[in-house]
Design a protein around this motif. Structure first.
Motif, PDB file in Angstrom:
ATOM      1  N   ILE A 213      -3.637  -0.854  -8.964  1.00  0.00           N
ATOM      2  CA  ILE A 213      -3.096  -1.074 -10.304  1.00  0.00           C
ATOM      3  C   ILE A 213      -3.271   0.192 -11.129  1.00  0.00           C
ATOM      4  O   ILE A 213      -4.339   0.803 -11.124  1.00  0.00           O
ATOM      5  CB  ILE A 213      -3.822  -2.254 -10.989  1.00  0.00           C
ATOM      6  CG1 ILE A 213      -3.613  -3.531 -10.185  1.00  0.00           C
ATOM      7  CG2 ILE A 213      -3.351  -2.417 -12.440  1.00  0.00           C
ATOM      8  CD1 ILE A 213      -4.476  -4.689 -10.610  1.00  0.00           C
TER       9      ILE A 213
ATOM     10  N   ARG B 151       2.863   1.096 -19.870  1.00  0.00           N
ATOM     11  CA  ARG B 151       3.290   0.789 -18.501  1.00  0.00           C
ATOM     12  C   ARG B 151       2.146   0.210 -17.680  1.00  0.00           C
ATOM     13  O   ARG B 151       1.025   0.678 -17.750  1.00  0.00           O
ATOM     14  CB  ARG B 151       3.803   2.035 -17.804  1.00  0.00           C
ATOM     15  CG  ARG B 151       5.045   2.616 -18.418  1.00  0.00           C
ATOM     16  CD  ARG B 151       5.544   3.762 -17.577  1.00  0.00           C
ATOM     17  NE  ARG B 151       6.166   3.241 -16.377  1.00  0.00           N
ATOM     18  CZ  ARG B 151       7.467   3.228 -16.170  1.00  0.00           C
ATOM     19  NH1 ARG B 151       8.274   3.717 -17.057  1.00  0.00           N
ATOM     20  NH2 ARG B 151       7.957   2.746 -15.052  1.00  0.00           N
TER      21      ARG B 151
ATOM     22  N   LYS C  15       1.640  -0.672 -13.583  1.00  0.00           N
ATOM     23  CA  LYS C  15       2.241  -0.571 -12.247  1.00  0.00           C
ATOM     24  C   LYS C  15       1.293  -1.222 -11.245  1.00  0.00           C
ATOM     25  O   LYS C  15       0.118  -0.877 -11.180  1.00  0.00           O
ATOM     26  CB  LYS C  15       2.503   0.872 -11.860  1.00  0.00           C
ATOM     27  CG  LYS C  15       3.152   0.981 -10.500  1.00  0.00           C
ATOM     28  CD  LYS C  15       3.529   2.382 -10.130  1.00  0.00           C
ATOM     29  CE  LYS C  15       4.230   2.346  -8.779  1.00  0.00           C
ATOM     30  NZ  LYS C  15       4.670   3.636  -8.337  1.00  0.00           N
TER      31      LYS C  15
ATOM     32  N   THR D  18       0.989  -2.163  -7.129  1.00  0.00           N
ATOM     33  CA  THR D  18       1.478  -1.999  -5.768  1.00  0.00           C
ATOM     34  C   THR D  18       0.654  -2.940  -4.900  1.00  0.00           C
ATOM     35  O   THR D  18      -0.566  -2.842  -4.867  1.00  0.00           O
ATOM     36  CB  THR D  18       1.305  -0.542  -5.295  1.00  0.00           C
ATOM     37  OG1 THR D  18       1.955   0.323  -6.222  1.00  0.00           O
ATOM     38  CG2 THR D  18       1.910  -0.340  -3.917  1.00  0.00           C
TER      39      THR D  18
ATOM     40  N   ARG E 115       4.379 -10.935 -11.578  1.00  0.00           N
ATOM     41  CA  ARG E 115       5.188 -10.687 -12.780  1.00  0.00           C
ATOM     42  C   ARG E 115       4.986 -11.789 -13.819  1.00  0.00           C
ATOM     43  O   ARG E 115       4.767 -11.508 -14.991  1.00  0.00           O
ATOM     44  CB  ARG E 115       6.669 -10.562 -12.427  1.00  0.00           C
ATOM     45  CG  ARG E 115       7.511 -10.248 -13.671  1.00  0.00           C
ATOM     46  CD  ARG E 115       8.839  -9.659 -13.354  1.00  0.00           C
ATOM     47  NE  ARG E 115       8.841  -8.407 -12.653  1.00  0.00           N
ATOM     48  CZ  ARG E 115       8.588  -7.215 -13.224  1.00  0.00           C
ATOM     49  NH1 ARG E 115       8.290  -7.136 -14.492  1.00  0.00           N
ATOM     50  NH2 ARG E 115       8.659  -6.124 -12.497  1.00  0.00           N
TER      51      ARG E 115
ATOM     52  N   LYS F   3       5.963  -2.255 -20.033  1.00  0.00           N
ATOM     53  CA  LYS F   3       6.936  -2.201 -18.935  1.00  0.00           C
ATOM     54  C   LYS F   3       6.127  -2.410 -17.672  1.00  0.00           C
ATOM     55  O   LYS F   3       5.133  -1.727 -17.436  1.00  0.00           O
ATOM     56  CB  LYS F   3       7.629  -0.842 -18.927  1.00  0.00           C
ATOM     57  CG  LYS F   3       8.335  -0.499 -17.629  1.00  0.00           C
ATOM     58  CD  LYS F   3       9.808  -0.705 -17.711  1.00  0.00           C
ATOM     59  CE  LYS F   3      10.558  -0.193 -16.513  1.00  0.00           C
ATOM     60  NZ  LYS F   3      10.412  -0.909 -15.290  1.00  0.00           N
ATOM     61  N   VAL F   4       6.545  -3.364 -16.872  1.00  0.00           N
ATOM     62  CA  VAL F   4       5.808  -3.706 -15.659  1.00  0.00           C
ATOM     63  C   VAL F   4       6.635  -3.320 -14.435  1.00  0.00           C
ATOM     64  O   VAL F   4       7.795  -3.697 -14.323  1.00  0.00           O
ATOM     65  CB  VAL F   4       5.483  -5.220 -15.624  1.00  0.00           C
ATOM     66  CG1 VAL F   4       4.818  -5.597 -14.314  1.00  0.00           C
ATOM     67  CG2 VAL F   4       4.617  -5.607 -16.809  1.00  0.00           C
ATOM     68  N   ASP F   5       6.025  -2.555 -13.550  1.00  0.00           N
ATOM     69  CA  ASP F   5       6.636  -2.207 -12.262  1.00  0.00           C
ATOM     70  C   ASP F   5       5.787  -2.844 -11.176  1.00  0.00           C
ATOM     71  O   ASP F   5       4.570  -2.648 -11.141  1.00  0.00           O
ATOM     72  CB  ASP F   5       6.653  -0.691 -12.043  1.00  0.00           C
ATOM     73  CG  ASP F   5       7.558   0.022 -13.019  1.00  0.00           C
ATOM     74  OD1 ASP F   5       8.700  -0.423 -13.202  1.00  0.00           O
ATOM     75  OD2 ASP F   5       7.119   1.036 -13.591  1.00  0.00           O
ATOM     76  N   ILE F   6       6.438  -3.606 -10.317  1.00  0.00           N
ATOM     77  CA  ILE F   6       5.737  -4.248  -9.200  1.00  0.00           C
ATOM     78  C   ILE F   6       6.447  -3.814  -7.925  1.00  0.00           C
ATOM     79  O   ILE F   6       7.659  -3.992  -7.794  1.00  0.00           O
ATOM     80  CB  ILE F   6       5.737  -5.779  -9.339  1.00  0.00           C
ATOM     81  CG1 ILE F   6       4.992  -6.181 -10.612  1.00  0.00           C
ATOM     82  CG2 ILE F   6       5.105  -6.428  -8.101  1.00  0.00           C
ATOM     83  CD1 ILE F   6       5.026  -7.654 -10.920  1.00  0.00           C
ATOM     84  N   ASN F   7       5.680  -3.245  -7.005  1.00  0.00           N
ATOM     85  CA  ASN F   7       6.246  -2.765  -5.753  1.00  0.00           C
ATOM     86  C   ASN F   7       5.353  -3.114  -4.577  1.00  0.00           C
ATOM     87  O   ASN F   7       4.142  -3.269  -4.731  1.00  0.00           O
ATOM     88  CB  ASN F   7       6.420  -1.240  -5.807  1.00  0.00           C
ATOM     89  CG  ASN F   7       7.480  -0.829  -6.795  1.00  0.00           C
ATOM     90  OD1 ASN F   7       8.647  -1.083  -6.587  1.00  0.00           O
ATOM     91  ND2 ASN F   7       7.068  -0.210  -7.890  1.00  0.00           N
TER      92      ASN F   7
ATOM     93  N   ASN G 155      11.448  -4.760  -3.556  1.00  0.00           N
ATOM     94  CA  ASN G 155      11.173  -3.966  -4.755  1.00  0.00           C
ATOM     95  C   ASN G 155      12.325  -4.040  -5.755  1.00  0.00           C
ATOM     96  O   ASN G 155      12.102  -4.150  -6.961  1.00  0.00           O
ATOM     97  CB  ASN G 155      10.914  -2.498  -4.385  1.00  0.00           C
ATOM     98  CG  ASN G 155       9.585  -2.300  -3.689  1.00  0.00           C
ATOM     99  OD1 ASN G 155       8.701  -3.153  -3.738  1.00  0.00           O
ATOM    100  ND2 ASN G 155       9.446  -1.178  -3.024  1.00  0.00           N
TER     101      ASN G 155
ATOM    102  N   ASN H 128      11.936  -5.857  -9.669  1.00  0.00           N
ATOM    103  CA  ASN H 128      12.020  -5.000 -10.848  1.00  0.00           C
ATOM    104  C   ASN H 128      13.362  -5.096 -11.563  1.00  0.00           C
ATOM    105  O   ASN H 128      13.691  -4.253 -12.386  1.00  0.00           O
ATOM    106  CB  ASN H 128      11.679  -3.563 -10.454  1.00  0.00           C
ATOM    107  CG  ASN H 128      10.216  -3.463 -10.073  1.00  0.00           C
ATOM    108  OD1 ASN H 128       9.337  -3.646 -10.903  1.00  0.00           O
ATOM    109  ND2 ASN H 128       9.945  -3.230  -8.801  1.00  0.00           N
TER     110      ASN H 128
END
Length: 157
Positions: free
Chosen positions: A63, A71, A73, A75, A94, A106-110, A123, A127
């Motif tokens: 994280i 942000r 992020k 993974t 999410r 802003k949330v990025d999940i990968n 991905n 997103n």
């Protein structure tokens, strides 16, 4: 019951002890990776009665938070390369973040690079706001997400 599971016998790790944080050390109210990890660590895996932390799908190190840019992020690493539940896990993450943190983030999940056969498609879905909203409108999928988020006290081991 293990019938139909892709990873019927996952490796289960002990939960890490929660870190007690001094108010003095965290008095600036800045969000950090530990705050985010604490909010998502107990999400239950869709197929097993274990948390994402216990299955090493998620860790504090996976994280990243940039408070100034707003942000978060995450993974995550599925337990097997052909995990059919990776999308559900991402949706759980999410939804939990939406419920736990202010909407300006802003949330990025990968998926971890190389950890999933269809990582690019997963991905992309995780997103894309429209795809996420459409997925969560499916009653069966939403029920599965809710079970992962809200049944963790039943599965605490």
């Amino acid at each position: 019951m293990t019938l139909g599971m892709i990873n019927a016998h996952p490796v289960v790790h002990a939960k890490k002890e929660r870190v007690a944080r001094s108010e003095d050390l965290h008095s600036d109210d800045a969000l950090d990776a530990l705050d985010v990890f604490d909010s998502v660590r107990d999400i239950k895996d869709p197929e097993h009665p274990y948390s994402l932390e216990q299955l090493s799908v998620l860790s504090e190190e996976s994280i990243a938070v940039d408070e100034k840019l707003g942000r978060i992020k995450i993974t995550f690493t599925p337990t097997v390369k052909h995990c059919s539940m990776a999308t559900v896990i991402g949706l759980c993450l999410r939804v939990k973040l939406i419920q736990s943190f202010p909407p300006h983030f802003k949330v990025d999940i990968n998926v971890s690079p190389g950890s999933l056969a269809d990582e690019e498609a997963v991905n992309k879905l995780l997103n894309d706001k429209e795809r996420v909203c459409a997925a969560l409108e499916n009653p069966s999928l939403r029920q599965l997400v809710d079970e992962c988020l809200y049944s963790n006290e039943l599965y605490s081991l």
